[in-house]
Design a protein around this motif. Structure first.
Motif, PDB file in Angstrom:
ATOM      1  N   ALA A  30       0.859  -1.193   0.000  1.00  0.00           N
ATOM      2  CA  ALA A  30       0.000   0.000   0.000  1.00  0.00           C
ATOM      3  C   ALA A  30       0.890   1.236   0.000  1.00  0.00           C
ATOM      4  O   ALA A  30       1.235   1.797   1.036  1.00  0.00           O
ATOM      5  CB  ALA A  30      -0.906  -0.019   1.220  1.00  0.00           C
ATOM      6  N   ASP A  31       1.259   1.649  -1.197  1.00  0.00           N
ATOM      7  CA  ASP A  31       2.177   2.767  -1.381  1.00  0.00           C
ATOM      8  C   ASP A  31       1.506   3.784  -2.304  1.00  0.00           C
ATOM      9  O   ASP A  31       0.901   3.403  -3.308  1.00  0.00           O
ATOM     10  CB  ASP A  31       3.475   2.247  -2.006  1.00  0.00           C
ATOM     11  N   PRO A  32       1.582   5.086  -1.996  1.00  0.00           N
ATOM     12  CA  PRO A  32       0.934   6.087  -2.858  1.00  0.00           C
ATOM     13  C   PRO A  32       1.397   6.025  -4.307  1.00  0.00           C
ATOM     14  O   PRO A  32       0.591   6.244  -5.225  1.00  0.00           O
ATOM     15  CB  PRO A  32       1.312   7.418  -2.201  1.00  0.00           C
ATOM     16  N   ARG A  33       2.683   5.757  -4.534  1.00  0.00           N
ATOM     17  CA  ARG A  33       3.168   5.652  -5.917  1.00  0.00           C
ATOM     18  C   ARG A  33       2.492   4.485  -6.630  1.00  0.00           C
ATOM     19  O   ARG A  33       2.067   4.597  -7.787  1.00  0.00           O
ATOM     20  CB  ARG A  33       4.683   5.434  -5.944  1.00  0.00           C
ATOM     21  N   VAL A  34       2.398   3.337  -5.952  1.00  0.00           N
ATOM     22  CA  VAL A  34       1.801   2.156  -6.564  1.00  0.00           C
ATOM     23  C   VAL A  34       0.322   2.389  -6.842  1.00  0.00           C
ATOM     24  O   VAL A  34      -0.205   1.973  -7.881  1.00  0.00           O
ATOM     25  CB  VAL A  34       2.008   0.922  -5.667  1.00  0.00           C
ATOM     26  N   LEU A  35      -0.366   3.057  -5.928  1.00  0.00           N
ATOM     27  CA  LEU A  35      -1.777   3.374  -6.157  1.00  0.00           C
ATOM     28  C   LEU A  35      -1.939   4.254  -7.390  1.00  0.00           C
ATOM     29  O   LEU A  35      -2.828   4.023  -8.217  1.00  0.00           O
ATOM     30  CB  LEU A  35      -2.364   4.071  -4.932  1.00  0.00           C
ATOM     31  N   GLU A  36      -1.068   5.244  -7.547  1.00  0.00           N
ATOM     32  CA  GLU A  36      -1.165   6.124  -8.717  1.00  0.00           C
ATOM     33  C   GLU A  36      -0.825   5.371  -9.986  1.00  0.00           C
ATOM     34  O   GLU A  36      -1.497   5.555 -11.014  1.00  0.00           O
ATOM     35  CB  GLU A  36      -0.229   7.322  -8.542  1.00  0.00           C
TER      36      GLU A  36
ATOM     37  N   ALA B 180      -8.715   0.271  -3.599  1.00  0.00           N
ATOM     38  CA  ALA B 180     -10.106   0.495  -4.008  1.00  0.00           C
ATOM     39  C   ALA B 180     -10.354   1.870  -4.647  1.00  0.00           C
ATOM     40  O   ALA B 180     -11.196   1.980  -5.546  1.00  0.00           O
ATOM     41  CB  ALA B 180     -11.041   0.292  -2.820  1.00  0.00           C
ATOM     42  N   PRO B 181      -9.669   2.958  -4.235  1.00  0.00           N
ATOM     43  CA  PRO B 181      -9.924   4.247  -4.883  1.00  0.00           C
ATOM     44  C   PRO B 181      -9.667   4.259  -6.389  1.00  0.00           C
ATOM     45  O   PRO B 181     -10.169   5.149  -7.095  1.00  0.00           O
ATOM     46  CB  PRO B 181      -8.963   5.196  -4.153  1.00  0.00           C
ATOM     47  N   ALA B 182      -8.907   3.292  -6.890  1.00  0.00           N
ATOM     48  CA  ALA B 182      -8.628   3.243  -8.331  1.00  0.00           C
ATOM     49  C   ALA B 182      -9.746   2.576  -9.116  1.00  0.00           C
ATOM     50  O   ALA B 182      -9.744   2.630 -10.353  1.00  0.00           O
ATOM     51  CB  ALA B 182      -7.313   2.505  -8.583  1.00  0.00           C
ATOM     52  N   VAL B 183     -10.705   1.950  -8.427  1.00  0.00           N
ATOM     53  CA  VAL B 183     -11.743   1.148  -9.091  1.00  0.00           C
ATOM     54  C   VAL B 183     -13.103   1.793  -8.858  1.00  0.00           C
ATOM     55  O   VAL B 183     -13.630   1.758  -7.742  1.00  0.00           O
ATOM     56  CB  VAL B 183     -11.737  -0.298  -8.553  1.00  0.00           C
TER      57      VAL B 183
END
Length: 346
Positions: free
Chosen positions: A78-84, A124-127
């Motif tokens: 759970a890393d901000p870069r990976v989420l982006e 989940a924010p990406a979906v």
């Protein structure tokens, strides 16, 4: 980049002759023609860079060809870069699915949970349509369920499409086995290292290791929904329908280099999959595939190398994506463009 029993490749790849590269210097050379390398090349071209791709083998012989290729940040932190990276990739694939890009489809998915069910994962924010629901008609031990719609990619036609797109935009794809990244500094002032598992040697990175994966392909009896039961105590289980077949998995065997098919493992995968999705009971087996995921302790390395290459050449790394290469591909490509010094669109 190692696979076994891969399909063919319709793309013609130029061979770098012993006399050397005769096409003149370009802006960036991308080493590697899997999904990470090809998306980097495409994004760099869109930014205005002249690109050459160097690969030891055609895209049809890379591990990317075997991937089940369902958007899901499996075994990522759970890393901000990976989420982006995940979010940007989701958006790109959703747009491609709307344009009917070969192999790209938005597919409903069910993720079964065991133990203490998480109401919402970090990604989940990406979906857009992610939701947690009460599980119904599930195997014993399932305590929760997530439902969402995500991109799935049939990698054979998709990799062909990527290569054709890169070549059509003016890139040359050279067949050259690279033993040192310094071997390509004659081609461009910037080198992108997208060599996957080979980066363990080429980048002298001991954190890189294989994660062996075996899957079974069966005829599709009419399934449209992907189902995951990755916490199954009998082994990782997933069922991913495609246009004419279904990918059943799987395994995640760290530090195993063996690419031969194990029939006992295949039978176990099929048994778990049928228990999960009974409609598969009569589906004819079409074959089995084994690939070595390019895993890395600490996650993907996407950064400028602090040492660089001879002659002051800039070296940008993008490797170690493990089983999430497709999921992170376009987002990491955007990051690579920025690290190469070119403007990122969008």
């Amino acid at each position: 980049m190692v696979i076994s029993r891969a399909g063919g490749d319709r793309t013609v790849v130029d061979t770098d002759r012993a006399t050397g590269f005769d096409g003149g210097m370009v802006d960036v050379v991308v080493v590697g023609a899997g999904v990470i390398g090809l998306t980097c090349a495409t994004r760099l071209q869109r930014a205005g860079a002249r690109v050459t791709v160097v690969t030891a083998q055609e895209s049809g012989r890379t591990v990317s060809r075997i991937a089940a290729a369902v958007w899901y940040p499996t075994r990522t932190d759970a890393d901000p870069r990976v989420l982006e990276w995940s979010r940007r990739t989701f958006v790109e694939f959703a747009e491609q699915a709307g344009r009917a890009v070969p192999g790209v489809v938005m597919r409903p998915t069910r993720m079964l949970l065991r133990g203490v069910a998480q109401p919402r994962p970090w990604w989940a924010p990406a979906v857009p349509d992610f939701r947690a629901v009460a599980p119904t008609d599930v195997p014993p031990g399932v305590t929760g369920e997530w439902r969402f719609t995500v991109p799935t990619v049939e990698m054979g036609p998709y990799l062909d499409w990527l290569v054709e797109r890169v070549v059509a935009a003016g890139a040359r794809v050279l067949r050259r086995r690279v033993t040192r990244l310094a071997d390509v500094v004659d081609l461009a002032p910037v080198v992108v290292n997208a060599t996957g598992l080979a980066a363990g040697v080429l980048a002298a990175d001991p954190a890189v290791h294989p994660a062996r994966g075996q899957v079974v392909l069966v005829e599709n009896p009419g399934l449209v929904t992907s189902v995951r039961d990755e916490q199954n105590p009998a082994g990782i289980t997933y069922v991913h329908p495609r246009a004419t077949d279904v990918v059943l998995g799987g395994t995640f065997d760290r530090d195993v280099w063996d690419t031969s098919v194990d029939d006992a493992t295949g039978r176990a995968i099929r048994d778990r999959s049928v228990a999960l999705v009974p409609e598969l009971a009569g589906a004819r087996v079409l074959g089995q595939r084994v690939g070595l995921r390019p895993a890395r302790n600490g996650g993907a390395r996407v950064e400028v190398d602090p040492v660089g290459l001879p002659g002051g050449r800039r070296l940008v790394h993008s490797y170690g994506h493990g089983g999430a290469g497709v999921t992170l591909s376009w987002g990491c490509a955007d990051e690579v463009v920025r690290l190469c010094g070119w403007p990122v669109a969008g």
